[in-house]
Each structure stands twice: as C-alpha cells, then as structure tokens.
Write a protein that holds these residues in place. Structure first.
Motif, PDB file in Angstrom:
ATOM      1  N   THR A   1      -6.011   5.189  -0.872  1.00  0.00           N
ATOM      2  CA  THR A   1      -5.332   6.037  -1.849  1.00  0.00           C
ATOM      3  C   THR A   1      -6.190   7.214  -2.283  1.00  0.00           C
ATOM      4  O   THR A   1      -5.700   8.359  -2.350  1.00  0.00           O
ATOM      5  CB  THR A   1      -4.921   5.200  -3.073  1.00  0.00           C
TER       6      THR A   1
ATOM      7  N   TYR B   1       2.096   1.832  -3.488  1.00  0.00           N
ATOM      8  CA  TYR B   1       0.986   2.256  -4.344  1.00  0.00           C
ATOM      9  C   TYR B   1       0.650   3.715  -4.075  1.00  0.00           C
ATOM     10  O   TYR B   1       0.445   4.515  -5.007  1.00  0.00           O
ATOM     11  CB  TYR B   1      -0.231   1.365  -4.092  1.00  0.00           C
ATOM     12  N   ASN B   2       0.591   4.092  -2.791  1.00  0.00           N
ATOM     13  CA  ASN B   2       0.291   5.475  -2.446  1.00  0.00           C
ATOM     14  C   ASN B   2       1.405   6.418  -2.885  1.00  0.00           C
ATOM     15  O   ASN B   2       1.143   7.546  -3.335  1.00  0.00           O
ATOM     16  CB  ASN B   2       0.056   5.608  -0.939  1.00  0.00           C
TER      17      ASN B   2
ATOM     18  N   ALA C   1       1.060   7.085  -6.554  1.00  0.00           N
ATOM     19  CA  ALA C   1      -0.060   7.991  -6.812  1.00  0.00           C
ATOM     20  C   ALA C   1       0.300   9.426  -6.436  1.00  0.00           C
ATOM     21  O   ALA C   1      -0.039  10.378  -7.159  1.00  0.00           O
ATOM     22  CB  ALA C   1      -1.297   7.528  -6.046  1.00  0.00           C
TER      23      ALA C   1
ATOM     24  N   ARG D   1       0.829  -1.205   0.000  1.00  0.00           N
ATOM     25  CA  ARG D   1       0.000   0.000   0.000  1.00  0.00           C
ATOM     26  C   ARG D   1       0.866   1.258   0.000  1.00  0.00           C
ATOM     27  O   ARG D   1       0.549   2.244  -0.678  1.00  0.00           O
ATOM     28  CB  ARG D   1      -0.938  -0.009   1.206  1.00  0.00           C
TER      29      ARG D   1
END
Length: 372
Positions: free
Chosen positions: A358, A258-259, A262, A255
């Motif tokens: 997110t 992924y964050n 982004a 995570r």
C-alpha cells in the motif's frame, strides 16, 4: 450489518471451497480433467459424464466451490461473465416480459438487452442504481449490478428484493465488483447471482469465466438447459485455473480492498480530482447502503480528472499503474471509460486496485498526480 458469512474468515472460506476432498493417497490440490468424451456405461439410465459440452468433473468442483462462497445450493459456470448473464436472461425472459437492466452498469449488458432481447419481444427498461427500486414495481425480471460498473453506485438489495417478491418478479444480482467475499445478494433477497469470475476471484488477468449461483432448482435447471443447448461453456483447464485461484482469493481481495480505500482517501479532495466514488468512503452518497449490506467495499475506485490527456498522463508518470480494461487483477490498473462509450466525462477513470504494498502504491500515485 448482520454477518451471513458464518464463523470462518474469508481466506479460510476460500481455502475450504477450493480444496479437494481428503482422500488418502490422492493429491491435496484438485487437478484438471480435460475431456470431450467419456466411456459410456451399458446402463443407459446411469447419471454419468458422457460428453464435454454437458458436464465435466472439474466444472463440478468449481461449481461446488462457487456455491459455497455465494451461500447457494448450486452454481453453473460459463465461458464468460457475459455468457452467464445472457444465458440467465434468455432462460428467465420471454416475449412480453418486462426486464429492468442497470442504466449505469456494464454497458454490454444494456447492449445485449436492447439489441437482442428487445428485438425478440422483451420490454427492456434501463434504470440507474437510484431508480432501480422504483423501476422494479413494473418488472417481471430485474437485473441489478451493485456496486455498478463503472459508476460504483450501490443498490439497496433488501428494498429491491422486497419489491420483487411483492410482485413475484425474479431478481438477479451481478456480484462481480463486490465478490461473494464482500457481499452475499442471495441472503438479501436475490433469486440468482451472476458474476464474472474473470475478475477478482481468478485475479491474474489470464482467463475468462463466469457463473450463475442460486438456490431455486427450477431456475438453475432452466439455465443449465440453456447452457447445454447454446453451448457457452468454459474449457476444463480454465475452470481448473479459476478453482486453483480461489484458494488465494481471500488474501488478494483483502489487499485490493485495503489499497482501494487508501487510493480513495488520497484522491478525495486532491486538487487534480473533481470527484471520487468509492462505497467505502464515509462521505460517498452510497456509503450508508453499502455499509448495511457489504462486508468489504471492493477494489474499484472511480475518479474524474480534467480530461483524457490528464488520465493518460497519470499512467505515463506512474511506475505501478497499468493502462488496462477489465479489473480485479494483481496489478493496479486504470481504464478511461469514455473510450468504450460509457456515458461519462472524458477524464473519468476507473481504478482497479491491485495487491502492491500500500505505501508503495500511494507514493507512486501521489507522484503521478503531482503537477497535473
């Protein structure tokens, strides 16, 4: 890139590494053993625990787990990441040794090398990530940090490893930012890995820990001796907390990465941001090398805002961003690195992505950036 991680996914690897051996009637989860003294055996040659500064069963469980994750044969844990690094450097250097340290990495490593090792006869050379391969040509020991903190530049470990091997130099790689879930330096030519387990592996901003991992017994033995004599050990309960946290590290790191990706995409080209560094951005200067040697690009993003006031405003306008140093925790944090003396502009911030949803995080940061 070539997959050196085996067939199991990151979370499966973490759960396996952190699990206790399946013994009927015993707890599924490992439990801490806190002890400073042990009952001695009449057999004075027996290889048993005797004193808490030299060994502990909880240490061994954690060391086994970290070795598995780093692809090493063994690991040693310490009371902090700096304790792990400085112990390794003391064990591997001597008067007359030439040591290369990161010029754009964690500033306290440079401070230790120049204020302590250089004073004791070690020739210390600071080289940026882009200079590291060339600087290694004259080195006896090289300490590389990749991605570097806070610059987030990346060192080509395969090239660096070949240069070090050609002159029998020892290569140590600080794997803190990437973690063994994102990068395995030992498979790329490193002799040793050092890291702060304070960060993403433990991941809750509530303990300090570090480790060294490798597959050269003579190096690990020398560092173990250094740990025994100088005493930079972890507490057994902190070691257990790291072990307990490892089981969820795969999920958390996924995570965070992924964050971070982004956030990097949001910041890249934003009118309030003059520059973004994240190895996972296709346009980042380090991306080609990072894509060749990293499985995941990590949870750190750096960005240049107009000035220190803008950096403070972003945090104050946000509901989710935490003003905090260190990184790898469950909260997304922002650290203005110039306050610590890093050679960066006043508005340079390092963002450590947390595990928030997110969409919520991106919406919050967009609002915080609006009108800067």
């Amino acid at each position: 890139m070539t997959d050196t991680y085996g067939t199991d996914g990151p979370s499966t690897r973490c759960v396996k590494a952190a699990s206790a051996q399946p013994v009927p009637g015993q707890p599924v989860a490992p439990f801490p053993i806190t002890a400073s003294a042990y009952h001695l055996s009449d057999d004075e040659t027996a290889d048993l625990d005797t004193y808490g500064r030299s060994s502990n069963p909880t240490w061994r469980q954690l060391e086994s787990a970290l070795a598995q994750l780093e692809g090493a044969t063994s690991a040693l844990i310490f009371g902090s990441g700096m304790a792990a690094i400085t112990s390794a450097l003391r064990a591997l250097t001597a008067p007359g040794t030439t040591l290369v340290v990161p010029g754009d990495g964690y500033y306290q490593v440079r401070a230790y090398a120049t204020e302590y090792l250089a004073r004791n006869g070690v020739n210390v050379v600071a080289a940026s990530s882009s200079e590291m391969v060339d600087a290694a040509g004259d080195a006896d020991v090289v300490l590389a940090e990749t991605p570097a903190n806070p610059s987030l530049d990346v060192v080509d470990l395969h090239r660096l490893g070949m240069v070090c091997r050609s002159r029998n130099a020892r290569l140590i790689v600080d794997n803190t930012a990437a973690t063994p879930l994102g990068q395995q330096p030992l498979s790329l030519g490193a002799d040793l890995v050092v890291a702060s387990a304070t960060k993403a592996l433990s991941g809750h901003s509530d303990l300090i820990s570090g480790y060294v991992a490798g597959s050269h017994p003579e190096l690990l033995d020398a560092i173990a001796r250094e740990r025994l004599l100088s005493g930079p050990i972890p507490g057994a309960f902190d070691a257990w907390l790291v072990l307990r946290s490892l089981g969820s590290a795969g999920l958390r790191f996924e995570r965070q990465c992924y964050n971070a990706a982004a956030l990097a995409a949001l910041l890249d080209g934003h009118p309030s941001v003059s520059r973004v560094r994240y190895p996972g951005l296709p346009g980042d200067p380090a991306h080609p090398v990072a894509a060749a040697q990293m499985r995941r690009f990590g949870g750190l993003v750096s960005a240049d805002l107009a000035d220190a006031a803008a950096a403070r405003d972003v945090v104050q306008r946000s509901e989710l961003l935490v003003a905090s140093t260190s990184f790898g925790g469950i909260h997304t944090s922002v650290d203005r690195r110039a306050r610590w003396g890093d050679d960066v502009d006043a508005g340079f911030i390092r963002i450590s992505a947390g595990i928030e949803d997110t969409d919520d995080l991106i919406a919050d940061v967009e609002r915080a950036l609006h009108g800067l």
